[in-house]
Write a protein that holds these residues in place. Sequence first.
Motif, PDB file in Angstrom:
ATOM      1  N   ASP A  81       3.310   3.750 -11.451  1.00 37.41           N
ATOM      2  CA  ASP A  81       4.125   3.766 -12.661  1.00 37.41           C
ATOM      3  C   ASP A  81       3.817   5.001 -13.505  1.00 37.41           C
ATOM      4  OD1 ASP A  81       5.830   3.004 -14.691  1.00 37.41           O
ATOM      5  OD2 ASP A  81       5.077   0.954 -14.784  1.00 37.41           O
ATOM      6  N   VAL A  82       4.885   5.692 -13.909  1.00 37.42           N
ATOM      7  CA  VAL A  82       4.723   6.831 -14.816  1.00 37.42           C
ATOM      8  C   VAL A  82       5.142   6.440 -16.235  1.00 37.42           C
ATOM      9  CG1 VAL A  82       5.010   8.574 -13.038  1.00 37.42           C
ATOM     10  CG2 VAL A  82       7.035   7.669 -14.202  1.00 37.42           C
ATOM     11  N   GLY A  83       5.448   5.176 -16.423  1.00 39.67           N
ATOM     12  CA  GLY A  83       5.776   4.660 -17.746  1.00 39.67           C
ATOM     13  C   GLY A  83       5.139   3.292 -17.874  1.00 39.67           C
ATOM     14  N   ILE A 107      12.808   6.643 -11.544  1.00 32.93           N
ATOM     15  CA  ILE A 107      13.032   7.166 -12.898  1.00 32.93           C
ATOM     16  C   ILE A 107      11.718   7.698 -13.461  1.00 32.93           C
ATOM     17  CG2 ILE A 107      13.820   6.563 -15.215  1.00 32.93           C
ATOM     18  CD1 ILE A 107      15.397   4.262 -13.845  1.00 32.93           C
ATOM     19  N   GLN A 108      11.686   8.956 -13.811  1.00 35.63           N
ATOM     20  CA  GLN A 108      10.484   9.570 -14.370  1.00 35.63           C
ATOM     21  C   GLN A 108      10.878  10.772 -15.225  1.00 35.63           C
ATOM     22  OE1 GLN A 108       8.134  11.568 -11.188  1.00 35.63           O
ATOM     23  NE2 GLN A 108       9.714  10.739  -9.826  1.00 35.63           N
ATOM     24  N   GLY A 109       9.943  11.249 -15.992  1.00 37.98           N
ATOM     25  CA  GLY A 109      10.214  12.392 -16.866  1.00 37.98           C
ATOM     26  C   GLY A 109      11.353  12.097 -17.814  1.00 37.98           C
ATOM     27  N   ALA A 110      12.351  12.970 -17.843  1.00 37.55           N
ATOM     28  CA  ALA A 110      13.504  12.797 -18.722  1.00 37.55           C
ATOM     29  C   ALA A 110      14.502  11.788 -18.175  1.00 37.55           C
ATOM     30  CB  ALA A 110      14.193  14.142 -18.935  1.00 37.55           C
ATOM     31  N   GLY A 111      14.236  11.231 -16.978  1.00 38.77           N
ATOM     32  CA  GLY A 111      15.075  10.164 -16.459  1.00 38.77           C
ATOM     33  C   GLY A 111      16.266  10.614 -15.653  1.00 38.77           C
ATOM     34  N   PHE A 112      16.320  11.885 -15.243  1.00 43.85           N
ATOM     35  CA  PHE A 112      17.449  12.356 -14.453  1.00 43.85           C
ATOM     36  C   PHE A 112      17.265  11.994 -12.980  1.00 43.85           C
ATOM     37  CE2 PHE A 112      17.954  14.890 -18.235  1.00 43.85           C
ATOM     38  CZ  PHE A 112      19.323  15.069 -18.338  1.00 43.85           C
ATOM     39  N   GLY A 113      18.376  11.830 -12.261  1.00 44.22           N
ATOM     40  CA  GLY A 113      18.319  11.549 -10.832  1.00 44.22           C
ATOM     41  C   GLY A 113      19.659  11.832 -10.198  1.00 44.22           C
ATOM     42  N   THR A 114      19.648  11.985  -8.882  1.00 43.21           N
ATOM     43  CA  THR A 114      20.870  12.278  -8.150  1.00 43.21           C
ATOM     44  C   THR A 114      21.254  11.100  -7.264  1.00 43.21           C
ATOM     45  OG1 THR A 114      19.742  13.225  -6.237  1.00 43.21           O
ATOM     46  CG2 THR A 114      20.232  14.709  -8.082  1.00 43.21           C
ATOM     47  N   ALA A 115      22.501  11.143  -6.783  1.00 46.10           N
ATOM     48  CA  ALA A 115      22.969  10.085  -5.890  1.00 46.10           C
ATOM     49  C   ALA A 115      22.133  10.026  -4.621  1.00 46.10           C
ATOM     50  CB  ALA A 115      24.443  10.292  -5.549  1.00 46.10           C
ATOM     51  N   SER A 116      21.733  11.189  -4.106  1.00 47.61           N
ATOM     52  CA  SER A 116      20.937  11.199  -2.875  1.00 47.61           C
ATOM     53  C   SER A 116      19.566  10.578  -3.103  1.00 47.61           C
ATOM     54  CB  SER A 116      20.800  12.627  -2.334  1.00 47.61           C
ATOM     55  OG  SER A 116      20.156  13.465  -3.280  1.00 47.61           O
ATOM     56  N   GLU A 117      19.000  10.790  -4.301  1.00 51.15           N
ATOM     57  CA  GLU A 117      17.704  10.175  -4.615  1.00 51.15           C
ATOM     58  C   GLU A 117      17.836   8.654  -4.738  1.00 51.15           C
ATOM     59  OE1 GLU A 117      16.423  14.181  -7.099  1.00 51.15           O
ATOM     60  OE2 GLU A 117      16.607  12.250  -8.157  1.00 51.15           O
ATOM     61  N   PRO A 138       0.807  -1.239   0.000  1.00 56.40           N
ATOM     62  CA  PRO A 138       0.000   0.000   0.000  1.00 56.40           C
ATOM     63  C   PRO A 138       0.828   1.272   0.000  1.00 56.40           C
ATOM     64  CG  PRO A 138      -0.093  -1.109   2.141  1.00 56.40           C
ATOM     65  CD  PRO A 138       0.568  -2.052   1.197  1.00 56.40           C
ATOM     66  N   GLN A 139       2.047   1.197   0.513  1.00 52.43           N
ATOM     67  CA  GLN A 139       2.918   2.362   0.543  1.00 52.43           C
ATOM     68  C   GLN A 139       3.952   2.287  -0.579  1.00 52.43           C
ATOM     69  OE1 GLN A 139       2.954   5.035   3.038  1.00 52.43           O
ATOM     70  NE2 GLN A 139       0.909   4.201   3.450  1.00 52.43           N
ATOM     71  N   GLY A 140       4.044   3.312  -1.381  1.00 50.13           N
ATOM     72  CA  GLY A 140       5.077   3.403  -2.395  1.00 50.13           C
ATOM     73  C   GLY A 140       6.044   4.521  -2.047  1.00 50.13           C
ATOM     74  N   PHE A 141       7.056   4.721  -2.905  1.00 49.50           N
ATOM     75  CA  PHE A 141       8.060   5.737  -2.590  1.00 49.50           C
ATOM     76  C   PHE A 141       8.524   6.436  -3.858  1.00 49.50           C
ATOM     77  CE2 PHE A 141      12.511   7.049  -1.722  1.00 49.50           C
ATOM     78  CZ  PHE A 141      12.274   7.894  -0.637  1.00 49.50           C
ATOM     79  N   ASP A 142       8.649   7.751  -3.730  1.00 54.53           N
ATOM     80  CA  ASP A 142       9.246   8.600  -4.749  1.00 54.53           C
ATOM     81  C   ASP A 142      10.213   9.519  -4.009  1.00 54.53           C
ATOM     82  OD1 ASP A 142       9.744  10.950  -6.359  1.00 54.53           O
ATOM     83  OD2 ASP A 142       8.054  10.371  -7.626  1.00 54.53           O
TER      84      ASP A 142
END
Length: 644
Positions: free
Chosen positions: A289-291, A326-336, A273-277
């Motif tokens: 899911d965004v894809g 991973i969402q949008g243009a697919g960018f992310g940081t190490a902290s994420e 029931p709990q997801g994470f972003d």
Amino acid sequence: MARGSGTDRYHEVFGDCAFMRTVLATLLVLFLSLTAAAQQRFAYRDGDASLTASSRLVSLAFASPADLEAALEGVSGLEGVETMLPLRRRAILRVVEGGLSEVLQSLQARSGLTDVHPVWLVNGRDVADARYLLTDELIVAFQAGVQVEEQQAILRSRGLASQGPVPGIEGAYLVTVRQGLDAWDAARALDRLEDVRFAHANWLRRLPLRDTIPNDPLFANQWHLKNTGQGGGVPNADIRAVQAWDLALGAGTTIAVIDTGVDSSHPDLVVAPQGFDPLLGAGPGMGDDVGSHGTSCAGVAAAIGDNATLVTGVAPQAQVLPIRLIQGAGFGTASEESACFTWASDQGADVITNSWGPDGIPFPLPPLVEQAFLYCLQNGRGGRGAPIFWAAGNGNEDMAPDAYVSSPYTIAVGAQTNQNLRASYSDFGAALDFLAPSSGGTRSINTLLPNGGWTLLFGGTSASSPCAAGVAALMISAAPNLTWTQVRDILRATAAKIQSSVAAYDATGHSLTYGYGRVNADAAVQAAMATLPQALHLQMYTTGVGDIVIGITHMGPLHEFLMAFSQQIYAPMGTGPLFGVGLDAFITLSRPPGTIPFHHWADANGEFFWGAMGLPAGLTVQATAVEITGTYAWEVSNVVQVTF
């Protein structure tokens, strides 16, 4: 004095030549028939199944894996271990052509090994279901009216030791033969006696279950779970999921999918029931899911099985923990990235699967993310560690520049096609752990899409990682105490060595292109179950002349134990005025009439062995052992009956 002719002299010694030819021919036929008989047997009764001794396979029992490894060292004529039965501590070995006799003699002389015999084959067929392994046990059932004393006398006279009656079968006993004797021969001799109703060897043979075929309508397309050759594939080029499902389904496990998210309302998934972003935090819908990629990965790993809906996953009763990195243009940081892994661990993920990363360029691993990996391995699953699976990559290149997939803290999974070959796009290298099914042959992977959908076209190593993660979930559901390194090592050790002629597996069993082989769910789950603590086990042997040998195994190191012998064989342990075993008078340690308490300690290996002579012949007793495992806590062994 003239000498007689050679012909006369021959007739004088041997008689008529035609007669002698007949005699010699008869003797030759007799010799050949005896030789053939020695190589052919029936299974349980004459005419039921024709068994032929294999010229290439040997079965044996071993005291421990270390004993087996030591005993096999230096044995010439061995090709290798064909099959391991870890729960039974038995193995089937394959020998070189013409080397059976030499290998048998060598192994029979090695310590730590017992029951060394050729494997017997039904109608001479060398397939798994046709193999019969001779043990040191036989079954004998006596005619009604034969007294217990007469029964035991018959066994003693042949050097056989009763291990006790067979429950529910009047006059039947499980009997052990002495080392070096042949249980089939001994059973056949007993079977000829008037006092015996029947006797037969207690063969160890495979009992194949009818395939567990889920009722999901698209299962027939899922060649990676059961490859029948559909779509031009190679039959059996699958992960043996159907066989593994007879042992485990992934119940109680959670697979974290770090990807584009997972469709939490898909009817063919059980989603937490709990997801994470990492940008929005945790909560309901946060991992949606965004894809479509994440839902497809989740379907491979854990689509619900046998619910008459679409497909089934490798672990059809596992829950999916959705994480949207991973969402949008697919960018992310190490902290994420780090936040996704630590959150998954904190939420109780048993397994984590990842199918992302670039092809064709280096992919350095930030120290922060590496620490997050370590967090999962050191803190996940109560300190046992949550294994992290990673798709090897689709660039047909050395994975070394990809520090994520080649990290010692992740498990790298390449792709195998439905034609039993490494997929041409699959990355390779020293860090490759093994292959799991995906696209690249004549079929891709049938899995799920968002909004209740499905696809036949999922592939790449993106499908391979969740496939292997699903197998890990099966293993953990069967053996929850596995550490993450045990999961990895068992998957490596049980992987099927496909395409040996081109894979170039080295001395450790590793190939740069095939890893340790193709994931084998059935073998991996069996090996996982073999790590479970084994039940306290008591054995007693006697040759029937007043001697006894007692062996107790699977206790805790240096644990205290009690043992009782009862002469009251007609009142089973725990039902009469016996030593109690926790069922009658154990707590007070009373000593009822007719029993002899025995108090001792296990050795550092959790075992105890003891022997004695001078016991009264003809005495029949039952015995059991009770291990003290804590304050007011104990474990009771099996009950054994013997006649001295």
